[in-house]
Design a protein around this motif. Structure first.
Motif, PDB file in Angstrom:
ATOM      1  N   ASN A 161      70.233  17.930   8.799  1.00 14.86           N
ATOM      2  CA  ASN A 161      69.278  18.558   7.877  1.00 14.86           C
ATOM      3  C   ASN A 161      69.984  19.603   7.022  1.00 14.86           C
ATOM      4  O   ASN A 161      69.804  20.807   7.193  1.00 14.86           O
ATOM      5  N   GLN A 219      63.710  21.972   5.275  1.00 11.90           N
ATOM      6  CA  GLN A 219      65.055  21.556   5.669  1.00 11.90           C
ATOM      7  C   GLN A 219      66.104  22.587   5.252  1.00 11.90           C
ATOM      8  O   GLN A 219      66.982  22.965   6.024  1.00 11.90           O
ATOM      9  N   ASN A 262      67.281  25.870   7.180  1.00  6.67           N
ATOM     10  CA  ASN A 262      68.101  25.808   8.388  1.00  6.67           C
ATOM     11  C   ASN A 262      69.562  26.161   8.117  1.00  6.67           C
ATOM     12  O   ASN A 262      70.150  26.990   8.809  1.00  6.67           O
ATOM     13  N   THR A 268      67.748  18.443   1.060  1.00 10.08           N
ATOM     14  CA  THR A 268      66.964  17.831   2.133  1.00 10.08           C
ATOM     15  C   THR A 268      67.871  17.530   3.322  1.00 10.08           C
ATOM     16  O   THR A 268      68.199  18.423   4.091  1.00 10.08           O
ATOM     17  N   GLY A 269      68.300  16.280   3.476  1.00 12.93           N
ATOM     18  CA  GLY A 269      69.133  15.943   4.620  1.00 12.93           C
ATOM     19  C   GLY A 269      69.643  14.525   4.564  1.00 12.93           C
ATOM     20  O   GLY A 269      69.333  13.759   3.636  1.00 12.93           O
ATOM     21  N   THR A 273      69.671  17.472  13.974  1.00 12.40           N
ATOM     22  CA  THR A 273      68.366  17.369  14.623  1.00 12.40           C
ATOM     23  C   THR A 273      68.230  16.003  15.279  1.00 12.40           C
ATOM     24  O   THR A 273      68.442  14.978  14.619  1.00 12.40           O
ATOM     25  N   GLN A 333      68.583  22.256  14.568  1.00 20.18           N
ATOM     26  CA  GLN A 333      67.736  22.807  13.510  1.00 20.18           C
ATOM     27  C   GLN A 333      66.887  23.988  14.006  1.00 20.18           C
ATOM     28  O   GLN A 333      65.991  23.810  14.831  1.00 20.18           O
TER      29      GLN A 333
END
Length: 419
Positions: free
Chosen positions: A149, A198, A201, A271-272, A308, A376
């Motif tokens: 993430n 996201q 983190n 985002t991730g 995550t 996360q």
């Protein structure tokens, strides 16, 4: 003649009703009799995975001709808001998925998780990656995806401009300034739907090195008005004030932000890793990797990224079809099936012996073993109201509010909800 015709019609209708009744019994979702099929429901939030899951379900049904699987797919925000109620009713979600953190805690408290501890298929998963699905010594859910993430970046663009991955907050700002000088928005931020869920983190991972910081926030030992969170809010403010994120970031949805990166209007997507496959679908020529902002100087940095274990597979304790539900999870955790899911969705998984064929997955697999990543932090906020307060404070700052004022307002909500 009329009477005879009417009798014949009545007899035919009666026969049709009998046949319809027999057909209904043979398709009973309860199963139990020879030739009957049991229908189970798989409830989750990954609409982008529907095509590959349809194919996997078809294979499962071929191997288990007495079981059929239907999917119920909801947007992630709706899923988090309504899943508990639907699962407690027991009418859907024989197999379901859970987010770690607040949702897992709420569902565990509600008693909807079937204990999977003694199931053989648990050994199909990497034991080091499934602890987030455990509670009180029981394996209640099995994380399926291993997600990073943190922002995706255009590696090819960086190489063309002679840019290197920054190792400090100073270097990150210099990187963003160079991108702006070349007419490129540094970060596409989908504030309208994903928000800071996201991005927060990696923005806080080195500002608050204590991995228990949110547990301490909830029990009153920590405060959002302390330096670790106020600095995080100040860092977000800097991104907005310097133009490192696009104009109207809070009004930009996920699809629009992704298109900015796909068209190379922006260099990073906040985002991730789960969006890498979708980006390549929009522009197959992209070269992608992952990059987490280091918000401190290099000597103070401990973490390089965020991981995550999520999309946690579970069996509904309210279900009357638990055996069939467990068969489906067993099937999903077979290496061949897990490999298909991984490569066709662009996801790293927690399942043992997965073979990654996707270039993106092979090129980013080094994040699993070679980089120092942190679980996360947001998913360690087990109180949903406190989680909302934390996220809202970021949005307030991006909307122009002073960081300390935003922190104080959020802390008031924490004080009202802390345990």
């Amino acid at each position: 003649m009329k009477r005879t015709y009417s009798s014949a019609v009545m007899a035919l209708l009666a026969l049709l009703l009998i046949l319809a009744g027999c057909a209904g019994e043979s398709n009973s979702s309860e199963g139990g009799e020879s030739g009957d099929k049991t229908q189970i429901n798989f409830m989750h939030w990954r609409g982008e995975d529907k095509a590959v899951l349809d194919d996997i379900i078809s294979k499962f049904e071929n191997e288990n001709p007495d079981i059929t699987v239907e999917m119920s797919i909801y947007p992630s925000d709706q899923y988090q808001a309504t899943a508990q109620r639907m699962l407690q009713e027991g009418s859907t979600g024989d197999v379901f998925t859970s987010f770690p953190g607040a949702q897992f805690e709420a569902l565990q408290t509600a008693g909807v998780f079937e204990d999977l501890s003694g199931e053989e298929f648990v050994s199909n998963f990497d034991e080091n990656l499934i602890s987030v699905g455990q509670k009180d010594g029981k394996q209640l859910a099995l994380p399926y995806q291993l997600v990073f993430n943190m922002p995706i970046y255009n590696k090819g663009m960086f190489e063309e401009l002679g840019l290197e991955v920054p190792k400090s907050w100073t270097e990150f700002q210099e990187l963003c300034d160079t991108l702006l000088d070349n007419g490129i928005t540094p970060i596409a931020f989908p504030g309208a739907d994903i928000g800071p869920n996201q991005f927060m983190n990696s923005m806080m991972m080195n500002n608050a090195l204590d991995e228990e910081v949110f547990a301490k926030l909830i029990n009153g030992e920590e405060s959002l008005t302390n330096e670790w969170w106020v600095k995080t809010l100040e860092d977000f403010q800097l991104l907005e004030q310097k133009g490192y994120i696009q104009d109207d970031a809070l009004g930009t949805n996920q699809d629009a932000a992704m298109q900015m990166v796909a068209s190379e209007e922006a260099a990073m997507l906040a985002t991730g890793s789960y969006h890498m496959a979708s980006l390549l679908g929009l522009n197959p020529d992209l070269q992608l990797d992952l990059l987490a902002p280091i918000t401190v100087e290099e000597s103070e940095a401990k973490y390089e990224g965020i991981n995550t274990a999520t999309f946690m597979l579970a069996v509904n304790s309210k279900s009357e079809k638990k055996d069939q539900a467990k068969k489906f999870i067993d099937f999903l955790s077979q290496p061949e099936i897990a490999s298909q899911y991984a490569n066709e969705t662009g996801q790293h998984l927690t399942v043992n012996d997965v073979t990654y064929e996707s270039e993106v997955l092979k090129n980013t697999a080094y994040w699993i073993d070679e980089r120092t990543t942190r679980f996360q932090p947001r998913f360690l906020i087990t109180n949903a109201q406190i989680e909302d307060a934390v996220l809202s404070s970021i949005e307030s700052v991006l909307g122009g509010e002073d960081p300390m004022a935003a922190a104080e307002a959020a802390q008031k909500i924490v004080d009202e909800n802390k345990e």
